[in-house]
Scaffold this motif. Structure first.
Motif, PDB file in Angstrom:
ATOM      1  N   ILE A 148      19.874  -2.459  -5.710  1.00 49.64           N
ATOM      2  CA  ILE A 148      19.170  -2.724  -4.453  1.00 49.64           C
ATOM      3  C   ILE A 148      17.692  -3.050  -4.699  1.00 49.64           C
ATOM      4  N   THR A 149      17.104  -2.486  -5.763  1.00 52.34           N
ATOM      5  CA  THR A 149      15.685  -2.768  -6.027  1.00 52.34           C
ATOM      6  C   THR A 149      15.510  -4.158  -6.609  1.00 52.34           C
ATOM      7  N   ARG A 150      16.341  -4.530  -7.570  1.00 54.63           N
ATOM      8  CA  ARG A 150      16.222  -5.876  -8.143  1.00 54.63           C
ATOM      9  C   ARG A 150      16.554  -6.941  -7.101  1.00 54.63           C
ATOM     10  N   HIS A 151      17.539  -6.642  -6.248  1.00 58.73           N
ATOM     11  CA  HIS A 151      17.873  -7.577  -5.169  1.00 58.73           C
ATOM     12  C   HIS A 151      16.662  -7.784  -4.251  1.00 58.73           C
ATOM     13  N   ALA A 152      15.988  -6.688  -3.902  1.00 59.33           N
ATOM     14  CA  ALA A 152      14.819  -6.782  -3.032  1.00 59.33           C
ATOM     15  C   ALA A 152      13.681  -7.544  -3.700  1.00 59.33           C
ATOM     16  N   LEU A 153      13.474  -7.326  -4.993  1.00 59.39           N
ATOM     17  CA  LEU A 153      12.398  -8.007  -5.714  1.00 59.39           C
ATOM     18  C   LEU A 153      12.667  -9.506  -5.825  1.00 59.39           C
ATOM     19  N   ILE A 154      13.912  -9.848  -6.120  1.00 57.69           N
ATOM     20  CA  ILE A 154      14.254 -11.250  -6.347  1.00 57.69           C
ATOM     21  C   ILE A 154      14.307 -12.033  -5.036  1.00 57.69           C
ATOM     22  N   THR A 155      14.937 -11.450  -4.012  1.00 59.52           N
ATOM     23  CA  THR A 155      15.119 -12.197  -2.760  1.00 59.52           C
ATOM     24  C   THR A 155      13.952 -12.022  -1.799  1.00 59.52           C
ATOM     25  N   GLY A 156      13.431 -10.807  -1.711  1.00 60.41           N
ATOM     26  CA  GLY A 156      12.359 -10.553  -0.762  1.00 60.41           C
ATOM     27  C   GLY A 156      10.985 -10.926  -1.293  1.00 60.41           C
ATOM     28  N   GLN A 157      10.711 -10.516  -2.535  1.00 59.96           N
ATOM     29  CA  GLN A 157       9.397 -10.768  -3.128  1.00 59.96           C
ATOM     30  C   GLN A 157       9.364 -12.057  -3.941  1.00 59.96           C
ATOM     31  N   GLN A 158      10.557 -12.490  -4.371  1.00 62.06           N
ATOM     32  CA  GLN A 158      10.698 -13.760  -5.106  1.00 62.06           C
ATOM     33  C   GLN A 158       9.756 -13.840  -6.314  1.00 62.06           C
ATOM     34  N   ILE A 159       9.857 -12.792  -7.148  1.00 55.17           N
ATOM     35  CA  ILE A 159       9.072 -12.798  -8.387  1.00 55.17           C
ATOM     36  C   ILE A 159      10.008 -12.686  -9.581  1.00 55.17           C
ATOM     37  N   ASP A 160       9.582 -13.235 -10.696  1.00 55.72           N
ATOM     38  CA  ASP A 160      10.287 -13.069 -11.963  1.00 55.72           C
ATOM     39  C   ASP A 160       9.660 -11.882 -12.690  1.00 55.72           C
ATOM     40  N   PHE A 161      10.505 -11.086 -13.328  1.00 52.42           N
ATOM     41  CA  PHE A 161      10.002  -9.910 -14.044  1.00 52.42           C
ATOM     42  C   PHE A 161      10.977  -9.554 -15.157  1.00 52.42           C
ATOM     43  N   ASN A 162      10.507  -8.794 -16.103  1.00 49.76           N
ATOM     44  CA  ASN A 162      11.345  -8.314 -17.195  1.00 49.76           C
ATOM     45  C   ASN A 162      11.876  -6.930 -16.838  1.00 49.76           C
ATOM     46  N   VAL A 163      13.058  -6.611 -17.363  1.00 50.40           N
ATOM     47  CA  VAL A 163      13.699  -5.325 -17.066  1.00 50.40           C
ATOM     48  C   VAL A 163      13.881  -4.537 -18.351  1.00 50.40           C
ATOM     49  N   LYS A 200       2.665  13.074  -8.394  1.00 47.11           N
ATOM     50  CA  LYS A 200       1.205  12.927  -8.332  1.00 47.11           C
ATOM     51  C   LYS A 200       0.666  11.966  -9.379  1.00 47.11           C
ATOM     52  N   GLU A 201       1.510  11.591 -10.352  1.00 48.12           N
ATOM     53  CA  GLU A 201       1.083  10.691 -11.418  1.00 48.12           C
ATOM     54  C   GLU A 201       1.255   9.216 -11.034  1.00 48.12           C
ATOM     55  N   PHE A 202       1.960   8.964  -9.932  1.00 45.34           N
ATOM     56  CA  PHE A 202       2.337   7.592  -9.614  1.00 45.34           C
ATOM     57  C   PHE A 202       1.850   7.153  -8.230  1.00 45.34           C
ATOM     58  N   ARG A 203       1.870   5.844  -8.066  1.00 43.78           N
ATOM     59  CA  ARG A 203       1.545   5.222  -6.787  1.00 43.78           C
ATOM     60  C   ARG A 203       2.698   4.280  -6.419  1.00 43.78           C
ATOM     61  N   ILE A 204       3.291   4.483  -5.263  1.00 42.66           N
ATOM     62  CA  ILE A 204       4.424   3.655  -4.826  1.00 42.66           C
ATOM     63  C   ILE A 204       3.897   2.368  -4.215  1.00 42.66           C
ATOM     64  N   ILE A 205       4.440   1.233  -4.681  1.00 49.14           N
ATOM     65  CA  ILE A 205       3.965  -0.050  -4.154  1.00 49.14           C
ATOM     66  C   ILE A 205       5.058  -0.815  -3.391  1.00 49.14           C
ATOM     67  N   MET A 206       6.287  -0.306  -3.411  1.00 48.54           N
ATOM     68  CA  MET A 206       7.353  -0.951  -2.634  1.00 48.54           C
ATOM     69  C   MET A 206       8.501   0.001  -2.411  1.00 48.54           C
ATOM     70  N   LYS A 207       9.094  -0.083  -1.225  1.00 44.67           N
ATOM     71  CA  LYS A 207      10.340   0.632  -0.948  1.00 44.67           C
ATOM     72  C   LYS A 207      11.344  -0.367  -0.381  1.00 44.67           C
ATOM     73  N   THR A 208      12.601  -0.213  -0.757  1.00 43.28           N
ATOM     74  CA  THR A 208      13.649  -1.112  -0.279  1.00 43.28           C
ATOM     75  C   THR A 208      14.174  -0.640   1.074  1.00 43.28           C
ATOM     76  N   PRO A 209      14.900  -1.495   1.784  1.00 46.85           N
ATOM     77  CA  PRO A 209      15.620  -1.024   2.974  1.00 46.85           C
ATOM     78  C   PRO A 209      16.645   0.043   2.576  1.00 46.85           C
ATOM     79  N   GLU A 210      17.007   0.894   3.515  1.00 49.63           N
ATOM     80  CA  GLU A 210      17.973   1.956   3.234  1.00 49.63           C
ATOM     81  C   GLU A 210      19.404   1.399   3.201  1.00 49.63           C
TER      82      GLU A 210
END
Length: 281
Positions: A148-163, A200-210
Motif C-alpha cells: 500500500i505504501t509503494r502503491h501510494a508513492l508511485i500513483t499518488g506522489q509519482q516519484i521514482d525511488f530505490n527500495v 521520537k527519533e523520526f518525523r512522519i512525512i506521509m501516511k497512506t489511506p486506510e
C-alpha cells in the motif's frame, strides 16, 4: 447350524458392526484446512492459533487442521491453487488468492491498516517529493505495508525511488537511524505498538489511506452452513474475556463481518506487476 448358534452369530456380527461405526465415521470425516499467512515463526503461529482452531472445530461441528508455512511464496502458491478450505491472510494476499479462487471473506478485525513513510528528525527531506531517487527501507516485497505504501508513492506522489527490503520493522527503523536508508516505510500501528520509544527519533512525512485488516476467509466450496457457523463462532468469541484473548492472539480483535466489495476491492487498483518488477531490480 442350530437356531441358537445362528442367533449367537448374528449378535456377534451386530456387535462388531456397531463397534466399527465410530472408526468408519472418523475415517470418512471431512478435514478442513486453515492456511495461515507466515507473518510470525511457525511455532508461534501454532501456539497462537491452536486454541482458536480447537474451539472453532467444537462449535462448528467440523474438524479443522492448521496449515503453516515457512515462506510467504509457498503460502501464496497454496492459496492461489485449490489446496485450502479456509485462510487467514494479509489483505493484499487475500486479494491475489481471491482473483484465482474467489474466496469469501467471513470475518476481520475492526482495526484499519495504514502505511507511513518517515525520516530521521534531522533529515533534510521534508516532503515525499524530496525522496525522488532516494532509498526507502521497507520490511519485505509482499507485506501489506510495502504494497500500500509503494502503491501510494508511485500513483499518488509519482516519484521514482530505490527500495531496500530490511526483513522486519525494527530493521527498517535501524536502517533509517544509521543512514543506510533515507527513509523508512512501515504500518503506523507497528511502530506504535512494537517500538514506541523509537517514535521520537523520526518525523512522519506521509501516511497512506486506510485499508481493512486481514480477513478470515473460506473457499466457496465450503458449504454455506459451515461458513455461517464459523462466522458466528468467531463473532461470538468477542462476548467473553477468554474469547477476546483467543482473538487477540491471532489479531482478530473486535471482529466484524467482512465484505469483499467494501473491504478489499481497493486492491484492484494496485499494479502488482509493477511492484513485482520494482522488487526484482
Amino acid at each position: 447350524m442350530s437356531c441358537l448358534k445362528v442367533r449367537h452369530l448374528c449378535l456377534i456380527l451386530a456387535f462388531l458392526y456397531l463397534l466399527a461405526l465410530p472408526f468408519q465415521a472418523f475415517a470418512t470425516e471431512k478435514v478442513y484446512t486453515l492456511a495461515i499467512v507466515p507473518n510470525l515463526p511457525a511455532v508461534t503461529l501454532h501456539k497462537n492459533w491452536t486454541p482458536l482452531v480447537e474451539h472453532l472445530s467444537r462449535q462448528a461441528g467440523i474438524k479443522i487442521e492448521l496449515k503453516l508455512y515457512d515462506k510467504i511464496t509457498a503460502f501464496l502458491e497454496d492459496t492461489k491453487g485449490d489446496h485450502v478450505d479456509f485462510m487467514y491472510a494479509a489483505p493484499n494476499m487475500f486479494y491475489l488468492a481471491y482473483q484465482k479462487q474467489k474466496y469469501i471473506p467471513l470475518v476481520r478485525g475492526s482495526n484499519m491498516l495504514r502505511g507511513q513513510v518517515f525520516v530521521r528528525k534531522d533529515s533534510p527531506y521534508h516532503q515525499v517529493k524530496d525522496l525522488k531517487g532516494k532509498t526507502i527501507a521497507i520490511v519485505g516485497p509482499k507485506n501489506v505495508c510495502s504494497v500500500i505504501t509503494r502503491h501510494a508513492l508511485i500513483t499518488g506522489q509519482q516519484i521514482d525511488f530505490n527500495v531496500s527490503f530490511s526483513g522486519s520493522t525494527i530493521n527498517v527503523a535501524k536502517s533509517v537511524l544509521v543512514g543506510k536508508a533515507d527513509a523508512g516505510a512501515t504500518l503506523d500501528s507497528s511502530m506504535i505498538d512494537d517500538f514506541p520509544e523509537m517514535q521520537k527519533e523520526f518525523r512522519i512525512i506521509m501516511k497512506t489511506p486506510e485499508v481493512a485488516s486481514h480477513p478470515f476467509a473460506a473457499h466457496p466450496r465450503v458449504p454455506k452452513k459451515i461458513r455461517d457457523a464459523v462466522t458466528k463462532t468467531l463473532l461470538d468469541l468477542d462476548h467473553t474475556e477468554q474469547g477476546r484473548k483467543m482473538l487477540k492472539a491471532v489479531k482478530l480483535t473486535a471482529p466484524i463481518k467482512a465484505d469483499y466489495q467494501r473491504d478489499y476491492a481497493f486492491f484492484a487498483d494496485v499494479n502488482f506487476d509493477l511492484l513485482d518488477k520494482q522488487q526484482s531490480q
